[in-house]
Design a protein around this motif. Structure first.
Motif, PDB file in Angstrom:
ATOM      1  N   PHE A 158      10.117 -32.128 -43.894  1.00  0.00           N
ATOM      2  CA  PHE A 158       9.987 -33.249 -44.828  1.00  0.00           C
ATOM      3  C   PHE A 158      10.613 -34.505 -44.208  1.00  0.00           C
ATOM      4  CE2 PHE A 158       9.650 -29.531 -47.505  1.00  0.00           C
ATOM      5  CZ  PHE A 158       8.695 -29.889 -48.468  1.00  0.00           C
ATOM      6  N   PRO A 159       9.828 -35.274 -43.466  1.00  0.00           N
ATOM      7  CA  PRO A 159      10.367 -36.500 -42.847  1.00  0.00           C
ATOM      8  C   PRO A 159      10.952 -37.487 -43.853  1.00  0.00           C
ATOM      9  CG  PRO A 159       8.231 -35.939 -41.904  1.00  0.00           C
ATOM     10  CD  PRO A 159       8.426 -35.041 -43.091  1.00  0.00           C
ATOM     11  N   ALA A 160      10.502 -37.414 -45.110  1.00  0.00           N
ATOM     12  CA  ALA A 160      11.013 -38.337 -46.120  1.00  0.00           C
ATOM     13  C   ALA A 160      12.325 -37.863 -46.746  1.00  0.00           C
ATOM     14  CB  ALA A 160       9.971 -38.545 -47.222  1.00  0.00           C
ATOM     15  N   LEU A 161      12.794 -36.667 -46.359  1.00  0.00           N
ATOM     16  CA  LEU A 161      14.094 -36.189 -46.837  1.00  0.00           C
ATOM     17  C   LEU A 161      15.163 -37.042 -46.170  1.00  0.00           C
ATOM     18  CD1 LEU A 161      16.023 -34.370 -48.308  1.00  0.00           C
ATOM     19  CD2 LEU A 161      15.615 -32.584 -46.592  1.00  0.00           C
ATOM     20  N   ASN A 162      15.693 -37.986 -46.926  1.00  0.00           N
ATOM     21  CA  ASN A 162      16.517 -39.046 -46.359  1.00  0.00           C
ATOM     22  C   ASN A 162      18.016 -38.765 -46.410  1.00  0.00           C
ATOM     23  OD1 ASN A 162      16.576 -41.750 -45.205  1.00  0.00           O
ATOM     24  ND2 ASN A 162      17.572 -42.373 -47.112  1.00  0.00           N
ATOM     25  N   SER A 163      18.444 -37.972 -47.399  1.00  0.00           N
ATOM     26  CA  SER A 163      19.873 -37.697 -47.532  1.00  0.00           C
ATOM     27  C   SER A 163      20.067 -36.366 -48.232  1.00  0.00           C
ATOM     28  CB  SER A 163      20.567 -38.812 -48.332  1.00  0.00           C
ATOM     29  OG  SER A 163      20.089 -38.850 -49.663  1.00  0.00           O
ATOM     30  N   LEU A 164      21.270 -35.834 -48.123  1.00  0.00           N
ATOM     31  CA  LEU A 164      21.577 -34.592 -48.824  1.00  0.00           C
ATOM     32  C   LEU A 164      23.054 -34.526 -49.165  1.00  0.00           C
ATOM     33  CD1 LEU A 164      23.081 -32.314 -46.782  1.00  0.00           C
ATOM     34  CD2 LEU A 164      20.813 -32.280 -45.798  1.00  0.00           C
ATOM     35  N   LEU A 165      23.313 -33.815 -50.230  1.00  0.00           N
ATOM     36  CA  LEU A 165      24.675 -33.471 -50.632  1.00  0.00           C
ATOM     37  C   LEU A 165      24.611 -32.008 -51.046  1.00  0.00           C
ATOM     38  CD1 LEU A 165      27.094 -33.084 -52.832  1.00  0.00           C
ATOM     39  CD2 LEU A 165      27.529 -34.700 -50.980  1.00  0.00           C
ATOM     40  N   VAL A 166      25.231 -31.136 -50.265  1.00  0.00           N
ATOM     41  CA  VAL A 166      25.143 -29.703 -50.526  1.00  0.00           C
ATOM     42  C   VAL A 166      26.528 -29.098 -50.636  1.00  0.00           C
ATOM     43  CG1 VAL A 166      22.880 -29.402 -49.445  1.00  0.00           C
ATOM     44  CG2 VAL A 166      24.955 -29.193 -48.050  1.00  0.00           C
ATOM     45  N   MET A 167      26.625 -28.078 -51.491  1.00  0.00           N
ATOM     46  CA  MET A 167      27.842 -27.289 -51.598  1.00  0.00           C
ATOM     47  C   MET A 167      27.597 -25.988 -50.844  1.00  0.00           C
ATOM     48  SD  MET A 167      30.201 -26.387 -54.883  1.00  0.00           S
ATOM     49  CE  MET A 167      28.848 -25.932 -55.959  1.00  0.00           C
ATOM     50  N   VAL A 168      28.459 -25.712 -49.869  1.00  0.00           N
ATOM     51  CA  VAL A 168      28.312 -24.538 -49.015  1.00  0.00           C
ATOM     52  C   VAL A 168      29.678 -23.906 -48.794  1.00  0.00           C
ATOM     53  CG1 VAL A 168      26.263 -25.415 -47.797  1.00  0.00           C
ATOM     54  CG2 VAL A 168      28.548 -25.938 -46.918  1.00  0.00           C
ATOM     55  N   GLN A 169      29.680 -22.741 -48.181  1.00  0.00           N
ATOM     56  CA  GLN A 169      30.941 -22.095 -47.803  1.00  0.00           C
ATOM     57  C   GLN A 169      31.730 -23.036 -46.892  1.00  0.00           C
ATOM     58  OE1 GLN A 169      30.408 -18.196 -46.180  1.00  0.00           O
ATOM     59  NE2 GLN A 169      32.457 -18.096 -45.302  1.00  0.00           N
ATOM     60  N   LYS A 170      33.042 -23.081 -47.054  1.00  0.00           N
ATOM     61  CA  LYS A 170      33.887 -24.004 -46.297  1.00  0.00           C
ATOM     62  C   LYS A 170      33.662 -23.866 -44.798  1.00  0.00           C
ATOM     63  CE  LYS A 170      38.712 -25.190 -45.364  1.00  0.00           C
ATOM     64  NZ  LYS A 170      38.597 -24.917 -43.906  1.00  0.00           N
ATOM     65  N   GLU A 171      33.568 -22.637 -44.303  1.00  0.00           N
ATOM     66  CA  GLU A 171      33.390 -22.445 -42.869  1.00  0.00           C
ATOM     67  C   GLU A 171      32.051 -22.996 -42.399  1.00  0.00           C
ATOM     68  OE1 GLU A 171      34.618 -20.273 -44.955  1.00  0.00           O
ATOM     69  OE2 GLU A 171      36.657 -20.005 -44.169  1.00  0.00           O
ATOM     70  N   VAL A 172      31.026 -22.875 -43.237  1.00  0.00           N
ATOM     71  CA  VAL A 172      29.720 -23.444 -42.907  1.00  0.00           C
ATOM     72  C   VAL A 172      29.815 -24.963 -42.857  1.00  0.00           C
ATOM     73  CG1 VAL A 172      27.334 -23.721 -43.684  1.00  0.00           C
ATOM     74  CG2 VAL A 172      28.462 -21.498 -43.877  1.00  0.00           C
ATOM     75  N   ALA A 173      30.504 -25.541 -43.837  1.00  0.00           N
ATOM     76  CA  ALA A 173      30.684 -26.995 -43.861  1.00  0.00           C
ATOM     77  C   ALA A 173      31.395 -27.476 -42.607  1.00  0.00           C
ATOM     78  CB  ALA A 173      31.476 -27.400 -45.104  1.00  0.00           C
ATOM     79  N   ASP A 174      32.446 -26.752 -42.202  1.00  0.00           N
ATOM     80  CA  ASP A 174      33.190 -27.140 -41.004  1.00  0.00           C
ATOM     81  C   ASP A 174      32.302 -27.140 -39.776  1.00  0.00           C
ATOM     82  OD1 ASP A 174      35.483 -27.406 -42.510  1.00  0.00           O
ATOM     83  OD2 ASP A 174      36.272 -25.417 -42.006  1.00  0.00           O
ATOM     84  N   ARG A 175      31.415 -26.140 -39.668  1.00  0.00           N
ATOM     85  CA  ARG A 175      30.530 -26.075 -38.504  1.00  0.00           C
ATOM     86  C   ARG A 175      29.483 -27.186 -38.528  1.00  0.00           C
ATOM     87  NH1 ARG A 175      31.055 -20.431 -39.390  1.00  0.00           N
ATOM     88  NH2 ARG A 175      29.063 -20.290 -40.504  1.00  0.00           N
ATOM     89  N   LEU A 176      28.993 -27.509 -39.718  1.00  0.00           N
ATOM     90  CA  LEU A 176      27.952 -28.538 -39.813  1.00  0.00           C
ATOM     91  C   LEU A 176      28.464 -29.908 -39.389  1.00  0.00           C
ATOM     92  CD1 LEU A 176      26.237 -27.547 -43.184  1.00  0.00           C
ATOM     93  CD2 LEU A 176      25.251 -27.355 -40.883  1.00  0.00           C
ATOM     94  N   VAL A 177      29.727 -30.198 -39.635  1.00  0.00           N
ATOM     95  CA  VAL A 177      30.257 -31.533 -39.338  1.00  0.00           C
ATOM     96  C   VAL A 177      31.117 -31.560 -38.075  1.00  0.00           C
ATOM     97  CG1 VAL A 177      30.247 -32.059 -41.805  1.00  0.00           C
ATOM     98  CG2 VAL A 177      32.361 -31.278 -40.733  1.00  0.00           C
ATOM     99  N   ALA A 178      31.203 -30.437 -37.350  1.00  0.00           N
ATOM    100  CA  ALA A 178      32.072 -30.345 -36.172  1.00  0.00           C
ATOM    101  C   ALA A 178      31.643 -31.320 -35.071  1.00  0.00           C
ATOM    102  CB  ALA A 178      32.078 -28.919 -35.644  1.00  0.00           C
ATOM    103  N   GLN A 179      32.614 -31.747 -34.290  1.00  0.00           N
ATOM    104  CA  GLN A 179      32.374 -32.706 -33.212  1.00  0.00           C
ATOM    105  C   GLN A 179      32.460 -32.029 -31.844  1.00  0.00           C
ATOM    106  OE1 GLN A 179      31.536 -36.056 -33.824  1.00  0.00           O
ATOM    107  NE2 GLN A 179      31.305 -35.088 -35.846  1.00  0.00           N
ATOM    108  N   PRO A 180      31.829 -32.615 -30.810  1.00  0.00           N
ATOM    109  CA  PRO A 180      31.857 -32.014 -29.468  1.00  0.00           C
ATOM    110  C   PRO A 180      33.281 -31.754 -28.990  1.00  0.00           C
ATOM    111  CG  PRO A 180      30.295 -33.830 -29.542  1.00  0.00           C
ATOM    112  CD  PRO A 180      31.033 -33.856 -30.845  1.00  0.00           C
ATOM    113  N   GLY A 181      33.447 -30.624 -28.313  1.00  0.00           N
ATOM    114  CA  GLY A 181      34.740 -30.282 -27.732  1.00  0.00           C
ATOM    115  C   GLY A 181      35.631 -29.465 -28.631  1.00  0.00           C
ATOM    116  N   THR A 182      35.235 -29.260 -29.893  1.00  0.00           N
ATOM    117  CA  THR A 182      36.036 -28.444 -30.791  1.00  0.00           C
ATOM    118  C   THR A 182      35.531 -27.001 -30.763  1.00  0.00           C
ATOM    119  OG1 THR A 182      34.605 -28.983 -32.676  1.00  0.00           O
ATOM    120  CG2 THR A 182      36.511 -30.405 -32.290  1.00  0.00           C
ATOM    121  N   LYS A 183      36.388 -26.066 -31.166  1.00  0.00           N
ATOM    122  CA  LYS A 183      36.043 -24.646 -31.087  1.00  0.00           C
ATOM    123  C   LYS A 183      34.874 -24.275 -31.996  1.00  0.00           C
ATOM    124  CE  LYS A 183      40.597 -22.954 -29.685  1.00  0.00           C
ATOM    125  NZ  LYS A 183      41.748 -22.050 -30.023  1.00  0.00           N
ATOM    126  N   ILE A 184      34.728 -24.969 -33.121  1.00  0.00           N
ATOM    127  CA  ILE A 184      33.672 -24.603 -34.069  1.00  0.00           C
ATOM    128  C   ILE A 184      32.393 -25.409 -33.867  1.00  0.00           C
ATOM    129  CG2 ILE A 184      35.254 -23.760 -35.834  1.00  0.00           C
ATOM    130  CD1 ILE A 184      35.003 -26.439 -37.238  1.00  0.00           C
TER     131      ILE A 184
END
Length: 314
Positions: A158-184
Motif C-alpha cells: 500500500f504505497p499510500a500507507l503514510n504513517s502508523l502507530l502500533v502497539m507491539v511487544q517491547k522487544e519488537v518495538a526496540d528492534r524496529l527503532v534500533a540504530q546501526p551499531g547496536t546489538k538489537i
C-alpha cells in the motif's frame, strides 16, 4: 509516559469498552482469547484514547486497523471521526465487531468496514477505498508473533500507507527503532528504515489487557519519508540486507560473496571488512545501486576469476 486509567461506564451507547464489556462480548461470541492468534484485548479506555491521540487521527481521515479483536481500539478510532477499515483473521471476532459498534456507537456504524482475512494476504484490491492513492494510516494493537511481517507487508503493498502507530511487544518495538551499531539492530530495523522513520512513542503496562500478557508492550510511531520504491529496487536491497544479517558476525565481503562484487564496494566507498550491523539503510541502498549499476559484462563474466579480494577480508 504513564498509562492513565479511566473507569468506563460500561453501558450500551456509552462509547468505549471497559473490562466488563470486553468479558461480556467475548462470552456472547463464544470467544476465548488464544495465544496462537496473539489475542490480548485492551480493557482500558484511557489507553485507547492515548493511542488515538499519539496517532494524530482526525475526523474524515481513513484508518486501517489490523486485529481489532472485540473493538476496543476500533471504537476509539471511530470516536475521533475517522473512517475505519478493520482486518480481522478470526471469523467470530469479525462477525461480532459490527454489532459491537452498533451497540456502543451506533452513529459511527456507517464509518466501519470489516474484512475477515489474514492481513499478510490482503492486497490493495481487497480494500477499494485505498485504491485512489489518498494517504491513510495504520493504527493497531498488533499480535506479537506477526507484528513485523504485517508492518512490512502492508508498507510494500500500500504505497499510500503514510504513517502508523502500533502497539507491539517491547522487544519488537526496540528492534524496529534500533540504530546501526547496536546489538538489537537487525533486519526489521533496516527494512523499516527503507520506507521511513520510526521511533518509540511510549510504554504500555500489562494491566490494560485481558488476559494480561507475560511481556511488556510499547508504542511505535512511523512516518513514510522515502517515497514509493520500485518493487525490483526493494527486492534487490532486501536480498542484500537478508544476506548481511544471516550470519551477522561475518564481514560484508564474506556474507555477500556471490551477491555483491568487489568493485561495488569501491564504487560506493564501503569497506568490505565492515559487518552488516554497522551499515545504515542509505549504505545498503548505495551498495545495491553500485552492484546493479556495474557494466553487464562485468556482472556476468566473473565466475572463473573469483572475487579478487584477499581471503583475509573474510
Amino acid at each position: 509516559m504513564p498509562v492513565q486509567s479511566h473507569i468506563a461506564s460500561e453501558q450500551p451507547g456509552s462509547g468505549l469498552l471497559g473490562a466488563g464489556d470486553i468479558r461480556r462480548l467475548a462470552m456472547e461470541a463464544g470467544i476465548t482469547p488464544t495465544k496462537k492468534l496473539g489475542q490480548n484485548f485492551v480493557i482500558d479506555p484511557g489507553t485507547v484514547r492515548r493511542i488515538v491521540h499519539e496517532a494524530g487521527i482526525h475526523a474524515g481521515e481513513s484508518v486501517l486497523e489490523v486485529g481489532p479483536g472485540l473493538g476496543s481500539l476500533t471504537l476509539g478510532l471511530l470516536e475521533s471521526g475517522a473512517d475505519v477499515h478493520a482486518i480481522e483473521i478470526d471469523a467470530a471476532l469479525a462477525r461480532k465487531l459490527a454489532s459491537t459498534v452498533r451497540e456502543f456507537m451506533p452513529e459511527a456504524a456507517e464509518r466501519l468496514s470489516v474484512l475477515n482475512m489474514d492481513a499478510l494476504q490482503v492486497q490493495a484490491r481487497d480494500i477499494p477505498d485505498f485504491e485512489d492513492g489518498r494517504p491513510f494510516s495504520l493504527v493497531a494493537n498488533l499480535p506479537y508473533n506477526v507484528a513485523t511481517p504485517v508492518i512490512l507487508t502492508l508498507l510494500a503493498r500500500f504505497p499510500a500507507l503514510n504513517s502508523l502507530l502500533v502497539m507491539v511487544q517491547k522487544e519488537v518495538a526496540d528492534r524496529l527503532v534500533a540504530q546501526p551499531g547496536t546489538k538489537i539492530y537487525g533486519v526489521p530495523s533496516v527494512k523499516l528504515a527503507w520506507y521511513g522513520n520510526a521511533q518509540r512513542a511510549g510504554s504500555v503496562g500489562r494491566n490494560v489487557f485481558w488476559p494480561a500478557p507475560n511481556v511488556d508492550s510499547a508504542l511505535v510511531r512511523f512516518q513514510r519519508t522515502q517515497g514509493n520504491h520500485q518493487p525490483d529496487d526493494t527486492r534487490a536491497v532486501f536480498a542484500i540486507i537478508d544476506a548481511a544479517f544471516r550470519q551477522r558476525r561475518k564481514t560484508l565481503h564474506a556474507a555477500l560473496r556471490g551477491l555483491v562484487h568487489d568493485s561495488a564496494y569501491q564504487i560506493c566507498g564501503i569497506d568490505p571488512k565492515r559487518r552488516g550491523e554497522t551499515l545504515s539503510i542509505d549504505e545498503f541502498e548505495s551498495l545495491s545501486l553500485a552492484e546493479s549499476g556495474r557494466p553487464f559484462q562485468e556482472q556476468h563474466n566473473l565466475e572463473a576469476s573469483g572475487s579478487g579480494y584477499d581471503a583475509k577480508l573474510s
